[in-house]
Design a protein around this motif. Structure first.
Motif, PDB file in Angstrom:
ATOM      1  N   LEU A  45      -8.419   3.181  15.831  1.00  0.00           N
ATOM      2  CA  LEU A  45      -7.564   2.395  14.961  1.00  0.00           C
ATOM      3  C   LEU A  45      -8.387   1.740  13.853  1.00  0.00           C
ATOM      4  CD1 LEU A  45      -5.078   0.605  17.383  1.00  0.00           C
ATOM      5  CD2 LEU A  45      -4.660   2.597  15.929  1.00  0.00           C
ATOM      6  N   PRO A  46      -7.774   1.488  12.698  1.00  0.00           N
ATOM      7  CA  PRO A  46      -8.513   0.832  11.600  1.00  0.00           C
ATOM      8  C   PRO A  46      -9.019  -0.543  12.035  1.00  0.00           C
ATOM      9  CG  PRO A  46      -6.385   1.673  10.847  1.00  0.00           C
ATOM     10  CD  PRO A  46      -6.382   1.797  12.333  1.00  0.00           C
ATOM     11  N   HIS A  47     -10.168  -0.918  11.481  1.00  0.00           N
ATOM     12  CA  HIS A  47     -10.789  -2.182  11.885  1.00  0.00           C
ATOM     13  C   HIS A  47     -10.285  -3.378  11.088  1.00  0.00           C
ATOM     14  CE1 HIS A  47     -13.198   0.082  14.504  1.00  0.00           C
ATOM     15  NE2 HIS A  47     -14.158   0.438  13.667  1.00  0.00           N
ATOM     16  N   ASN A  48      -9.864  -3.194   9.839  1.00  0.00           N
ATOM     17  CA  ASN A  48      -9.437  -4.310   8.984  1.00  0.00           C
ATOM     18  C   ASN A  48      -8.161  -3.934   8.262  1.00  0.00           C
ATOM     19  OD1 ASN A  48      -9.661  -5.431   5.900  1.00  0.00           O
ATOM     20  ND2 ASN A  48     -10.198  -7.000   7.398  1.00  0.00           N
ATOM     21  N   ILE A  49      -7.204  -4.855   8.221  1.00  0.00           N
ATOM     22  CA  ILE A  49      -5.895  -4.539   7.653  1.00  0.00           C
ATOM     23  C   ILE A  49      -5.960  -4.325   6.143  1.00  0.00           C
ATOM     24  CG2 ILE A  49      -5.210  -6.969   7.373  1.00  0.00           C
ATOM     25  CD1 ILE A  49      -2.349  -6.079   8.039  1.00  0.00           C
ATOM     26  N   VAL A  50      -6.810  -5.082   5.445  1.00  0.00           N
ATOM     27  CA  VAL A  50      -6.909  -4.910   3.997  1.00  0.00           C
ATOM     28  C   VAL A  50      -7.492  -3.532   3.677  1.00  0.00           C
ATOM     29  CG1 VAL A  50      -8.031  -5.728   1.889  1.00  0.00           C
ATOM     30  CG2 VAL A  50      -7.068  -7.374   3.526  1.00  0.00           C
ATOM     31  N   ASP A  51      -8.544  -3.155   4.381  1.00  0.00           N
ATOM     32  CA  ASP A  51      -9.120  -1.821   4.158  1.00  0.00           C
ATOM     33  C   ASP A  51      -8.090  -0.736   4.452  1.00  0.00           C
ATOM     34  OD1 ASP A  51     -11.534  -2.951   3.480  1.00  0.00           O
ATOM     35  OD2 ASP A  51     -12.430  -2.685   5.477  1.00  0.00           O
ATOM     36  N   ASP A  52      -7.356  -0.919   5.532  1.00  0.00           N
ATOM     37  CA  ASP A  52      -6.346   0.064   5.916  1.00  0.00           C
ATOM     38  C   ASP A  52      -5.253   0.166   4.853  1.00  0.00           C
ATOM     39  OD1 ASP A  52      -5.037   1.918   7.599  1.00  0.00           O
ATOM     40  OD2 ASP A  52      -3.785   0.312   8.431  1.00  0.00           O
ATOM     41  N   TYR A  53      -4.764  -0.989   4.405  1.00  0.00           N
ATOM     42  CA  TYR A  53      -3.686  -0.998   3.415  1.00  0.00           C
ATOM     43  C   TYR A  53      -4.157  -0.395   2.093  1.00  0.00           C
ATOM     44  CZ  TYR A  53      -0.495  -2.659  -0.126  1.00  0.00           C
ATOM     45  OH  TYR A  53       0.363  -2.714  -1.193  1.00  0.00           O
ATOM     46  N   ARG A 110      -2.023   2.549   0.930  1.00  0.00           N
ATOM     47  CA  ARG A 110      -0.932   2.150   0.031  1.00  0.00           C
ATOM     48  C   ARG A 110      -1.405   1.394  -1.203  1.00  0.00           C
ATOM     49  NH1 ARG A 110       4.069   4.201   1.093  1.00  0.00           N
ATOM     50  NH2 ARG A 110       5.072   2.255   0.511  1.00  0.00           N
ATOM     51  N   GLY A 111      -2.711   1.154  -1.319  1.00  0.00           N
ATOM     52  CA  GLY A 111      -3.211   0.327  -2.411  1.00  0.00           C
ATOM     53  C   GLY A 111      -2.940   0.872  -3.789  1.00  0.00           C
ATOM     54  N   TRP A 112      -2.680   2.165  -3.901  1.00  0.00           N
ATOM     55  CA  TRP A 112      -2.411   2.754  -5.206  1.00  0.00           C
ATOM     56  C   TRP A 112      -1.188   2.145  -5.875  1.00  0.00           C
ATOM     57  CZ3 TRP A 112       2.445   4.833  -5.246  1.00  0.00           C
ATOM     58  CH2 TRP A 112       2.994   5.169  -4.001  1.00  0.00           C
ATOM     59  N   ASP A 172      -0.548  -1.033  -6.138  1.00  0.00           N
ATOM     60  CA  ASP A 172      -0.837  -2.352  -6.682  1.00  0.00           C
ATOM     61  C   ASP A 172      -1.732  -2.272  -7.907  1.00  0.00           C
ATOM     62  OD1 ASP A 172       0.529  -3.850  -4.591  1.00  0.00           O
ATOM     63  OD2 ASP A 172      -1.102  -3.189  -3.276  1.00  0.00           O
ATOM     64  N   SER A 173      -1.676  -3.338  -8.703  1.00  0.00           N
ATOM     65  CA  SER A 173      -2.529  -3.416  -9.883  1.00  0.00           C
ATOM     66  C   SER A 173      -3.977  -3.641  -9.465  1.00  0.00           C
ATOM     67  CB  SER A 173      -2.073  -4.578 -10.782  1.00  0.00           C
ATOM     68  OG  SER A 173      -2.275  -5.809 -10.124  1.00  0.00           O
ATOM     69  N   VAL A 174      -4.889  -3.427 -10.399  1.00  0.00           N
ATOM     70  CA  VAL A 174      -6.307  -3.651 -10.109  1.00  0.00           C
ATOM     71  C   VAL A 174      -6.567  -5.106  -9.723  1.00  0.00           C
ATOM     72  CG1 VAL A 174      -8.636  -3.669 -11.106  1.00  0.00           C
ATOM     73  CG2 VAL A 174      -7.097  -1.735 -11.543  1.00  0.00           C
ATOM     74  N   PRO A 175      -6.028  -6.125 -10.452  1.00  0.00           N
ATOM     75  CA  PRO A 175      -6.240  -7.522 -10.037  1.00  0.00           C
ATOM     76  C   PRO A 175      -5.705  -7.807  -8.630  1.00  0.00           C
ATOM     77  CG  PRO A 175      -5.473  -7.454 -12.298  1.00  0.00           C
ATOM     78  CD  PRO A 175      -5.325  -6.072 -11.764  1.00  0.00           C
ATOM     79  N   SER A 176      -4.592  -7.186  -8.273  1.00  0.00           N
ATOM     80  CA  SER A 176      -4.034  -7.409  -6.945  1.00  0.00           C
ATOM     81  C   SER A 176      -4.941  -6.848  -5.863  1.00  0.00           C
ATOM     82  CB  SER A 176      -2.649  -6.762  -6.837  1.00  0.00           C
ATOM     83  OG  SER A 176      -1.740  -7.401  -7.707  1.00  0.00           O
ATOM     84  N   ARG A 177      -5.463  -5.646  -6.102  1.00  0.00           N
ATOM     85  CA  ARG A 177      -6.368  -5.048  -5.122  1.00  0.00           C
ATOM     86  C   ARG A 177      -7.642  -5.886  -4.993  1.00  0.00           C
ATOM     87  NH1 ARG A 177      -4.742  -0.214  -7.783  1.00  0.00           N
ATOM     88  NH2 ARG A 177      -6.796   0.021  -8.768  1.00  0.00           N
ATOM     89  N   ARG A 178      -8.110  -6.403  -6.122  1.00  0.00           N
ATOM     90  CA  ARG A 178      -9.291  -7.263  -6.081  1.00  0.00           C
ATOM     91  C   ARG A 178      -9.002  -8.540  -5.313  1.00  0.00           C
ATOM     92  NH1 ARG A 178     -11.123  -6.625 -12.428  1.00  0.00           N
ATOM     93  NH2 ARG A 178     -12.163  -4.587 -12.212  1.00  0.00           N
ATOM     94  N   TYR A 179      -7.803  -9.062  -5.482  1.00  0.00           N
ATOM     95  CA  TYR A 179      -7.455 -10.285  -4.761  1.00  0.00           C
ATOM     96  C   TYR A 179      -7.462 -10.052  -3.250  1.00  0.00           C
ATOM     97  CZ  TYR A 179      -5.187 -14.229  -2.772  1.00  0.00           C
ATOM     98  OH  TYR A 179      -4.937 -15.310  -1.978  1.00  0.00           O
ATOM     99  N   LEU A 180      -6.858  -8.935  -2.813  1.00  0.00           N
ATOM    100  CA  LEU A 180      -6.836  -8.650  -1.380  1.00  0.00           C
ATOM    101  C   LEU A 180      -8.249  -8.470  -0.833  1.00  0.00           C
ATOM    102  CD1 LEU A 180      -3.772  -6.244  -1.061  1.00  0.00           C
ATOM    103  CD2 LEU A 180      -3.933  -8.647  -0.397  1.00  0.00           C
ATOM    104  N   ALA A 181      -9.116  -7.831  -1.601  1.00  0.00           N
ATOM    105  CA  ALA A 181     -10.503  -7.671  -1.161  1.00  0.00           C
ATOM    106  C   ALA A 181     -11.201  -9.030  -1.088  1.00  0.00           C
ATOM    107  CB  ALA A 181     -11.248  -6.736  -2.119  1.00  0.00           C
ATOM    108  N   ASN A 184       3.340  -7.094   0.027  1.00  0.00           N
ATOM    109  CA  ASN A 184       3.188  -5.708   0.478  1.00  0.00           C
ATOM    110  C   ASN A 184       2.334  -5.629   1.749  1.00  0.00           C
ATOM    111  OD1 ASN A 184       4.715  -4.711  -1.621  1.00  0.00           O
ATOM    112  ND2 ASN A 184       2.943  -4.319  -2.955  1.00  0.00           N
ATOM    113  N   LEU A 185       1.319  -6.464   1.828  1.00  0.00           N
ATOM    114  CA  LEU A 185       0.489  -6.481   3.021  1.00  0.00           C
ATOM    115  C   LEU A 185       1.285  -6.983   4.231  1.00  0.00           C
ATOM    116  CD1 LEU A 185      -2.413  -5.765   3.816  1.00  0.00           C
ATOM    117  CD2 LEU A 185      -3.034  -8.161   3.453  1.00  0.00           C
ATOM    118  N   MET A 186       2.149  -7.959   4.001  1.00  0.00           N
ATOM    119  CA  MET A 186       3.024  -8.429   5.077  1.00  0.00           C
ATOM    120  C   MET A 186       3.974  -7.322   5.536  1.00  0.00           C
ATOM    121  SD  MET A 186       3.964 -12.306   3.839  1.00  0.00           S
ATOM    122  CE  MET A 186       2.771 -13.645   4.052  1.00  0.00           C
ATOM    123  N   GLU A 187       4.459  -6.554   4.570  1.00  0.00           N
ATOM    124  CA  GLU A 187       5.316  -5.424   4.905  1.00  0.00           C
ATOM    125  C   GLU A 187       4.539  -4.395   5.743  1.00  0.00           C
ATOM    126  OE1 GLU A 187       8.595  -2.689   4.814  1.00  0.00           O
ATOM    127  OE2 GLU A 187       8.441  -4.845   4.459  1.00  0.00           O
TER     128      GLU A 187
END
Length: 490
Positions: free
Chosen positions: A98-106, A110-112, A114-123, A30-33
């Protein structure tokens, strides 16, 4: 962007990721998308990719497309993984608003999904820095223990299924190790380096650390202090393109691991030929061998001889020996090289040497000298390193397969050869040690470091060979003990 669609990035980049949870894979996809959908992230991805490949393209003169062709599909996947993980950890201040970090932006937009473990992984991926690791232990299929060569500390156990099957002790890796769901994992790509490469890379990075600390009035010894830790972390943030450049240099140079060769420049192949001695001919064989020029009796029970000589090298052989790791054994009494060893045991002559070409010469010599007193020879070969990468591969010559040398005997032959070689190696002058022997070199700190690097290279090579041949590796532990370096063999 270089990659036309998110599926291209996903198929190449995600292939090299090793995340344990499927939801983590989905989050990365999803982050690649998100990179494809948001033009400013696509532009930043391209800019980071350019920084990762700039040095390799400058050296090779290749275009980006040409470089990808050299890398092939798997190599391109690793490259995209490097760029993607770098982007995930970067913070930008290049464009106002513009946003400073792609993970924070995503996660914000759009993070809603993803599952909680997935969001934790991206962080976790966002906050984990790349470092240089050395493998200290491996349990294939389960875990690998690694030591952080940049930040120091004790080895940590990383739970890794796929990667642990291909890693061996003393492997050097550029990677990210993260705490995720109660255990340590590799976040994705792992860049392999030779021991020599990692030493050069370590020195370059240490210089960057020293410079950053000096700018803040600090020293490397204060690295555990909060301010020093911030300075080092800032440097680590900038290092991914450096790691990638070192990794890419292997492809650009098209260099394989240095070939193991003997003094004559022939590929190192531990070769054993067995000649059956005709009934009643043993005494005649012993008497004849005792009179042969350049053959010296070294033992009586069982009778054994060394074939001594001083080979004349062709220019091709000189070049071959110069570009690989040259292996030779020198007789301490005469200063001549030991070209082959011979023993008479259980009604057979056993000849050992370290190349097929040399075995051909010694076979012709013995057949000419002993004639009908011996039968046609049966040869077994164990490549030390080569295109096949398969040790203990035996083939018979002039004999049927039922007469092949038993694996245990072949293994013993190789063990004896290495024991003898490394006993001589301890006191041999080595160019890599500025003409000192290992025993002489370990009397200084810098010499110890050089010898440790040599031992790690040898042990790593033996472990890699063992992994490919399913045979036990040679045990170098006694060498570390002999040189007083046992404490560093961990």
């Amino acid at each position: 962007m270089v990659v036309e669609s998110p599926s291209d990035v996903y198929k190449t980049g995600l292939r090299v990721c090793r995340m344990a949870k499927s939801e983590s894979n989905k989050a990365v996809a999803n982050l690649m998308e998100w990179i494809r959908r948001e033009p400013h992230w696509g532009a930043r991805f391209d800019a980071i990719q350019g920084s990762h490949t700039a040095a390799a393209r400058a050296v090779s003169g290749l275009s980006n497309e040409g470089l990808l062709n050299v890398l092939g599909q798997e190599g391109a996947g690793v490259l995209y993984g490097c760029v993607f993980e770098d982007l995930a950890a970067r913070r930008f201040n290049d464009v106002e608003g513009l946003p400073h970090n792609i993970v924070d932006d995503y996660l914000k937009c759009r993070g809603w999904r993803d599952s909680v473990p997935s969001r934790r992984y991206l962080a976790t991926l966002r906050d984990t820095r790349m470092s240089l690791f050395e493998v200290s232990a491996v349990m294939p299929g389960k875990w690998v223990e690694v030591r952080d060569r940049l930040r120091g500390g004790e080895p940590v156990r990383v739970f890794e299924h796929l990667g642990s099957k291909s890693l061996v002790r003393w492997d050097q890796l550029g990677a990210r190790v993260a705490d995720y769901q109660g255990q340590k994992i590799f976040t994705g790509v792992m860049l392999p380096f030779s021991i020599e490469q990692s030493g050069t890379l370590l020195r370059e990075i240490e210089a960057k650390f020293s410079e950053a600390l000096s700018d803040r009035g600090l020293q490397r010894s204060s690295a555990s202090e909060p301010e020093a830790d911030v300075a080092i972390n800032d440097v680590l943030t900038t290092l991914p393109p450096v790691f990638t450049s070192y990794w890419l240099s292997r492809y650009i140079a098209a260099d394989e691991a240095p070939e193991l060769v003997n003094f004559e420049g022939n590929a190192l192949v531990f070769t054993e030929t067995r000649f059956a001695v005709r009934n009643g001919s043993a005494e005649h064989v012993v008497a004849r061998l005792d009179t042969l020029p350049d053959w010296r009796r070294v033992d009586d029970v069982p009778p054994a001889w060394d074939w001594l000589g001083t080979p004349t090298l062709t220019r091709e052989a000189q070049n071959s020996a110069a570009t690989g790791y040259s292996v030779q054994t020198v007789d301490p009494d005469t200063g001549k090289q030991v070209l082959a060893t011979l023993r008479l045991e259980k009604g057979a002559l056993h000849v050992s040497t370290n190349s097929a070409a040399r075995m051909k010469r010694v076979t012709e010599l013995l057949e000419g000298a002993l004639g009908e007193q011996i039968s046609a020879g049966l040869t077994s070969m164990t490549p030390a390193q080569g295109a096949s990468r398969q040790a203990s591969k035996r083939r018979s010559v002039k004999a049927s397969s039922r007469d092949e040398i038993p694996p245990e005997e072949a293994a013993a032959i190789v063990q004896q050869y290495f024991d003898r070689h490394y006993r001589d190696w301890l006191d041999s002058a080595l160019p890599s040690l500025d003409g000192l022997s290992p025993r002489q070199a370990v009397t200084t700190e810098s010499g110890q470091n050089a010898v440790v690097a040599l031992l790690k290279s040898l042990e790593n090579m033996a472990a890699r060979q063992s992994q490919q041949s399913s045979q036990p590796p040679y045990d170098f532990g006694w060498l570390w003990q002999q040189l007083g370096l046992a404490a560093r063999h961990r």
